[in-house]
Design a protein around this motif. Structure first.
Motif, mmCIF file in Angstrom:
data_model
loop_
_atom_site.group_PDB
_atom_site.id
_atom_site.type_symbol
_atom_site.label_atom_id
_atom_site.label_comp_id
_atom_site.label_asym_id
_atom_site.label_seq_id
_atom_site.Cartn_x
_atom_site.Cartn_y
_atom_site.Cartn_z
ATOM 1 N N ASP A 175 -22.685 126.149 125.690
ATOM 2 C CA ASP A 175 -22.257 125.234 124.638
ATOM 3 C C ASP A 175 -20.758 125.336 124.376
ATOM 4 O OD1 ASP A 175 -23.204 123.199 123.104
ATOM 5 O OD2 ASP A 175 -24.512 124.471 121.861
ATOM 6 N N MET A 176 -20.203 124.241 123.868
ATOM 7 C CA MET A 176 -18.801 124.248 123.436
ATOM 8 C C MET A 176 -18.787 123.643 122.045
ATOM 9 S SD MET A 176 -15.833 125.052 124.661
ATOM 10 C CE MET A 176 -14.304 124.525 125.388
ATOM 11 N N ILE A 177 -18.524 124.483 121.050
ATOM 12 C CA ILE A 177 -18.599 124.006 119.665
ATOM 13 C C ILE A 177 -17.188 124.018 119.082
ATOM 14 C CG2 ILE A 177 -19.534 124.546 117.367
ATOM 15 C CD1 ILE A 177 -21.680 126.130 119.359
ATOM 16 N N SER A 178 -16.880 123.044 118.250
ATOM 17 C CA SER A 178 -15.551 123.032 117.638
ATOM 18 C C SER A 178 -15.649 122.620 116.182
ATOM 19 C CB SER A 178 -14.635 122.065 118.388
ATOM 20 O OG SER A 178 -15.054 120.737 118.144
ATOM 21 N N PHE A 179 -14.652 123.020 115.426
ATOM 22 C CA PHE A 179 -14.533 122.529 114.050
ATOM 23 C C PHE A 179 -13.045 122.416 113.736
ATOM 24 C CE2 PHE A 179 -15.176 127.098 114.102
ATOM 25 C CZ PHE A 179 -14.134 127.588 113.341
ATOM 26 N N PRO A 180 -12.687 121.540 112.803
ATOM 27 C CA PRO A 180 -11.259 121.315 112.536
ATOM 28 C C PRO A 180 -10.564 122.614 112.140
ATOM 29 C CG PRO A 180 -12.608 119.706 111.376
ATOM 30 C CD PRO A 180 -13.543 120.714 111.935
ATOM 31 N N ILE A 181 -9.350 122.805 112.659
ATOM 32 C CA ILE A 181 -8.583 124.024 112.374
ATOM 33 C C ILE A 181 -8.333 124.161 110.880
ATOM 34 C CG2 ILE A 181 -6.311 122.950 112.786
ATOM 35 C CD1 ILE A 181 -7.217 126.442 113.918
ATOM 36 N N LYS A 182 -8.281 123.024 110.210
ATOM 37 C CA LYS A 182 -8.082 123.021 108.749
ATOM 38 C C LYS A 182 -9.116 123.912 108.048
ATOM 39 C CE LYS A 182 -7.060 118.431 108.117
ATOM 40 N NZ LYS A 182 -7.495 117.169 107.578
ATOM 41 N N GLU A 183 -10.317 123.938 108.627
ATOM 42 C CA GLU A 183 -11.395 124.708 107.988
ATOM 43 C C GLU A 183 -11.229 126.223 108.096
ATOM 44 O OE1 GLU A 183 -15.374 123.402 108.643
ATOM 45 O OE2 GLU A 183 -14.802 121.286 108.625
ATOM 46 N N THR A 184 -10.265 126.647 108.912
ATOM 47 C CA THR A 184 -10.013 128.095 108.954
ATOM 48 C C THR A 184 -9.061 128.511 107.838
ATOM 49 O OG1 THR A 184 -8.076 127.953 110.392
ATOM 50 C CG2 THR A 184 -10.227 128.094 111.477
ATOM 51 N N HIS A 185 -8.459 127.526 107.181
ATOM 52 C CA HIS A 185 -7.491 127.867 106.130
ATOM 53 C C HIS A 185 -8.207 128.576 104.980
ATOM 54 C CE1 HIS A 185 -4.433 124.719 107.683
ATOM 55 N NE2 HIS A 185 -4.594 125.741 108.488
ATOM 56 N N GLY A 186 -7.544 129.619 104.500
ATOM 57 C CA GLY A 186 -8.181 130.443 103.490
ATOM 58 C C GLY A 186 -8.770 131.707 104.104
ATOM 59 N N TYR A 187 -8.900 131.707 105.439
ATOM 60 C CA TYR A 187 -9.416 132.900 106.108
ATOM 61 C C TYR A 187 -8.292 133.742 106.725
ATOM 62 C CZ TYR A 187 -14.170 131.069 105.766
ATOM 63 O OH TYR A 187 -15.377 130.627 105.304
ATOM 64 N N GLU A 188 -7.086 133.144 106.839
ATOM 65 C CA GLU A 188 -5.985 133.859 107.489
ATOM 66 C C GLU A 188 -5.480 134.989 106.588
ATOM 67 O OE1 GLU A 188 -5.867 130.924 106.164
ATOM 68 O OE2 GLU A 188 -4.009 130.596 105.081
ATOM 69 N N GLN A 189 -4.806 135.972 107.188
ATOM 70 C CA GLN A 189 -4.246 137.048 106.347
ATOM 71 C C GLN A 189 -3.027 136.492 105.599
ATOM 72 O OE1 GLN A 189 -2.718 140.396 108.547
ATOM 73 N NE2 GLN A 189 -1.543 139.143 109.965
ATOM 74 N N SER A 190 -2.827 136.976 104.378
ATOM 75 C CA SER A 190 -1.800 136.337 103.547
ATOM 76 C C SER A 190 -0.388 136.711 103.970
ATOM 77 C CB SER A 190 -2.028 136.652 102.078
ATOM 78 O OG SER A 190 -2.103 138.034 101.899
ATOM 79 N N GLY A 191 -0.217 137.831 104.674
ATOM 80 C CA GLY A 191 1.119 138.198 105.155
ATOM 81 C C GLY A 191 1.728 137.130 106.043
ATOM 82 N N CYS A 192 0.869 136.317 106.677
ATOM 83 C CA CYS A 192 1.360 135.254 107.564
ATOM 84 C C CYS A 192 2.058 134.140 106.793
ATOM 85 C CB CYS A 192 0.206 134.659 108.372
ATOM 86 S SG CYS A 192 -0.610 135.853 109.444
ATOM 87 N N LYS A 193 1.798 134.054 105.502
ATOM 88 C CA LYS A 193 2.304 132.909 104.744
ATOM 89 C C LYS A 193 3.818 132.909 104.568
ATOM 90 C CE LYS A 193 -1.872 131.803 102.295
ATOM 91 N NZ LYS A 193 -2.589 131.784 101.020
ATOM 92 N N VAL A 194 4.470 134.062 104.746
ATOM 93 C CA VAL A 194 5.935 134.073 104.638
ATOM 94 C C VAL A 194 6.592 134.160 106.016
ATOM 95 C CG1 VAL A 194 6.011 135.027 102.303
ATOM 96 C CG2 VAL A 194 5.983 136.587 104.268
#
Lengths: 294, 268
Positions: A175-194
Motif C-alpha cells: 500500500d501507499m498511503i498519504s495525508f496532507p503535510i499540513k496535518e503533521t503540524h503540531g507534531y513537530e518539535q518546537s525548537g524548529c520554529k525559530v
C-alpha cells in the motif's frame, strides 16, 4: 540569500544501482560518502544508522560502504549525530571524518569548529559535511502517533516514509498511503520554529528532494572542500547531473519554501524577543537581511 | 595591539584632548615591546596550563618571540613574595577558582588585578568554579578551605575562556585574536565573563525549557566527563558526573550564534 551561499546548484543522483534502490531520493548523501570512503577522502562517517527499534535512528560511526548504506534513507525523527563526532575521532580514531547533518546539526558542527572551546582536537578532523534539507523534525512519539492515527498504518509495517507534493507518504509492502503535510503540524518539535535554515546553508554540500523530480536530489555545492569532493565524484561517474528546472517545481519551489520557512521563523523570533524569551538570533529589526541565518 | 584591546574594553577611556603627545609616544613605544604575560595558578589542577602547552608547534615562537612571560610558577618560575614584588603585566591568565579562606590566593588575585591590564579567567575553574564548586572543606591540608568561587566574584574580569580544560585550539585561536586585535572573535569570550553559575542543568533550564532544543547532540559530544547523553533527542544530565564547567551550554548552537565568524571561516 534565501538559499545560502553556493558555487553550484544542480540536480544529481548516484549512479550506483544498489544505492538508488535503498536511498531516499537521488542517494547523494549515501553515494558521496561511499565515494569519499573509497577515495580515502574520509576514513569513516557519522550517520543516522539503524537502532534496535524500527524507524528510530541512532547516531552511528560507519567505517564501510555497507555500514553507510545501512543508514540510507530518511528517518523523520531525531538522530543527535553531533553526539557521535567526538566518539568517531577518539574511540574510532578517525582522522578524516565525514558526517551527515540536518541544518541545526550543521550549525552545532560549525560553531564547534569556529569556537572549539571545550572540544580538544576534534574540529580539525572533520573532512566532509553533507547537509540535508530539513523543514522540521519530529519527536519519535509524534511520528508514531501520526503514522498510526493519520495514515492508519501499523508502525511496524512501514517500509518507507517520504515528504513530497505537499503530502506525507507512508509505504507498506502492498500500500501507499498519504495525508496532507499540513496535518503533521503540531507534531513537530518546537525548537524548529525559530530555525532559519532549510537548506543546510553551512554544509560543504547540501542535498534534498525539494525542487527535484522523483529519484533525483537538488544539490548545492557550497565550500571549497565540497566543490573538490563533488567534482571528483562527478568525474569518476559516481554521481550524474542534470540541470535543475528553474520553474515552478524546481528552483522556484526550493526558493519559495526556504523563504517561507525563514519568514515563519523570523515571526517567531520577533515574537519571542517581545516576550523576553531567549533566542540566539537577531530580531528582524537588528539585521540587514531579515532572512539571514544570524 | 594591547592599546587597541584596552581602548575597546574602555580601560583607557580618557577623553581625546587629554591624550598628550607624550602619552601617544608612550603607547607607540608600548606597541613595539612584546606583551608581558603572567600566569597565575589558584585552585585548579594545572590542566589548563597543560592544554596551553599542547600547542607545541606555536608554543616555542609564541613564548620566545611574541610574548614575555614575566610571572608564573610553572611557565616562568617567578614567585611573588614580600621581597620580590609582582611585575606589571599586560595580560594575566588566571587558572583556578579562588578560595575565600585562603589569604594567599586572595592577596595574589587582588594584586594581579592591580598589576595586569587585562585579566583572563582561564579555564572553567576560574570562569565558572567548575568542580571546585563541590568543595565543602573539612579536608587536609587546611580543613577551613571550603569556599571556592569564580574569580569574577572577587575581581573584574576582562575575558573568560571556560573549558575543562579549554582546548589547545581555542587557546591558540584566542592568542592569535589578541595579537591581531580581532575583537569580533573575542566578543563571545567577553560575554562569557558573566556566565559564572554554570551547570549541566542549564541545558534543561535554558534550552529545553525555553523551547529551543533541536536534539543535535552537540552538548553531549562536548561534555568532558560524559555526563550528558541523549535520550529521545534531548540531553539527559547525570548530575553525579557533571563538573559544572559550562561547556555543554557554551557549545550549544542555541545558546549564542556566531554566524558572521562561521561564514568567514568557511569562506561563504
Amino acid at each position: 540569500m534565501v538559499l545560502g551561499t553556493y558555487k553550484q546548484i544542480t540536480l544529481a543522483r548516484s549512479t550506483d544501482k544498489q544505492i538508488q534502490k535503498i536511498s531516499q531520493d537521488g542517494g547523494i548523501a549515501t553515494g558521496l560518502l561511499c565515494f569519499a570512503l573509497d577515495e580515502k577522502i574520509i576514513d569513516g562517517a557519522v550517520v543516522a544508522g539503524p537502532s534496535d527499534e524500527m524507524w528510530k535512528p541512532e547516531p552511528t560511526v560507519a567505517l564501510s560502504s555497507d555500514e553507510i548504506m545501512a543508514a540510507a534513507g530518511t528517518k523523520y525523527t531525531l538522530s543527535p549525530n553531533m553526539w557521535m563526532v567526538k566518539e568517531a575521532v577518539r574511540q574510532y580514531g578517525l582522522e578524516k571524518a565525514g558526517i551527515v547533518t540536518i541544518p541545526c546539526q550543521t550549525m552545532g558542527l560549525r560553531k564547534m569548529q569556529s569556537y572549539p572551546i571545550g572540544v580538544r582536537f576534534v574540529a580539525d578532523k572533520i573532512a566532509l559535511d553533507i547537509g540535508i534539507c530539513c523543514t522540521e523534525n519530529f519527536p519519535f512519539e509524534s511520528l508514531k502517533t501520526f503514522i498510526s492515527a493519520k495514515a492508519g498504518v501499523n508502525f511496524d509495517l512501514v517500509e518507507k516514509m517520504d515528504i513530497g507534493k505537499g503530502k506525507f507518504w507512508v509505504k507498506t509492502q502492498d500500500d501507499m498511503i498519504s495525508f496532507p503535510i499540513k496535518e503533521t503540524h503540531g507534531y513537530e518539535q518546537s525548537g524548529c520554529k525559530v530555525c532559519l535554515d532549510l537548506v543546510s546553508e553551512l554544509s560543504d554540500i547540501s542535498t534534498g528532494s525539494i525542487g527535484a523530480p522523483d529519484d533525483w536530489s537538488a544539490v548545492q555545492v557550497r565550500t571549497d572542500i565540497g566543490e573538490t569532493v563533488f567534482n571528483k565524484a562527478v568525474d569518476a561517474g559516481a554521481i550524474e547531473l542534470k540541470p535543475i528546472d528553474e520553474g515552478k517545481f524546481g528552483l522556484e519551489m526550493l526558493t519559495r519554501l526556504s523563504k517561507s520557512k525563514k519568514e515563519k521563523a523570523m515571526k517567531e523570533i520577533d515574537r519571542r524577543k517581545e516576550l523576553g524569551l531567549p533566542v540566539p538570533y537577531k530580531a528582524s529589526s537588528e539585521k540587514e537581511d531579515p532572512l539571514a541565518n544570524v | 595591539m594591547l592599546a587597541r584591546i584596552k581602548e575597546f574594553l574602555g580601560m583607557e577611556a580618557k577623553p581625546k584632548e587629554e591624550a598628550s603627545q607624550q602619552e601617544v609616544e608612550k603607547v607607540a613605544e608600548e606597541e613595539k615591546t612584546k606583551p608581558r604575560i603572567g600566569y597565575i595558578h589558584l585552585s585548579g589542577c594545572t590542566g589548563d596550563a597543560m592544554s596551553l602547552t599542547e600547542n607545541y608547534d606555536i608554543l616555542a615562537p609564541l613564548l620566545t618571540e611574541m610574548v614575555d612571560i614575566v610571572y608564573g610558577q610553572t611557565l616562568a618560575d617567578v614567585w611573588w613574595d614580600d621581597e620580590n614584588p609582582m611585575p606589571e603585566m599586560d595580560l594575566a591568565l588566571v587558572e583556578g577558582s579562588v578560595c575565600l579562606q585562603d589569604e594567599h590566593s586572595m592577596k595574589e588575585l587582588l594584586e594581579v588585578r592591580e598589576k595586569a591590564g587585562l585579566v583572563v579567567a582561564f579555564g572553567s575553574c576560574a570562569a565558572t568554579g567548575c568542580f571546585t564548586r563541590y568543595s565543602r572543606g573539612g579536608q587536609q591540608a587546611n580543613p577551613r578551605h571550603e569556599s571556592f568561587v569564580p574569580i569574577a566574584d572577587v575581581v573584574k574580569v576582562d575575558l573568560a575562556m571556560p573549558g575543562c580544560p579549554p582546548s589547545p585550539e581555542i587557546i591558540a585561536k584566542t592568542v592569535v585574536a589578541v595579537i591581531n586585535g580581532d575583537m569580533d572573535y573575542l566578543q563571545p569570550m567577553m560575554d562569557l565573563v558573566g556566565y559564572t553559575e554554570a551547570c549541566g542543568c542549564d541545558l534543561q533550564l535554558k534550552v529545553v525549557n525555553q523551547a529551543l532544543c533541536i536534539g543535535c547532540g552537540t552538548c553531549a559530544m562536548s561534555c568532558p566527563t560524559r555526563a550528558v547523553t541523549m535520550t529521545n533527542g534531548r540531553p539527559e544530565v547525570n548530575s553525579d558526573r557533571c563538573v559544572k564547567c559550562g561547556v555543554c551550554y557554551i557549545q550549544c548552537p542555541r545558546s549564542w550564534w556566531p554566524a558572521d565568524r562561521i561564514n568567514q571561516d568557511l569562506g561563504l
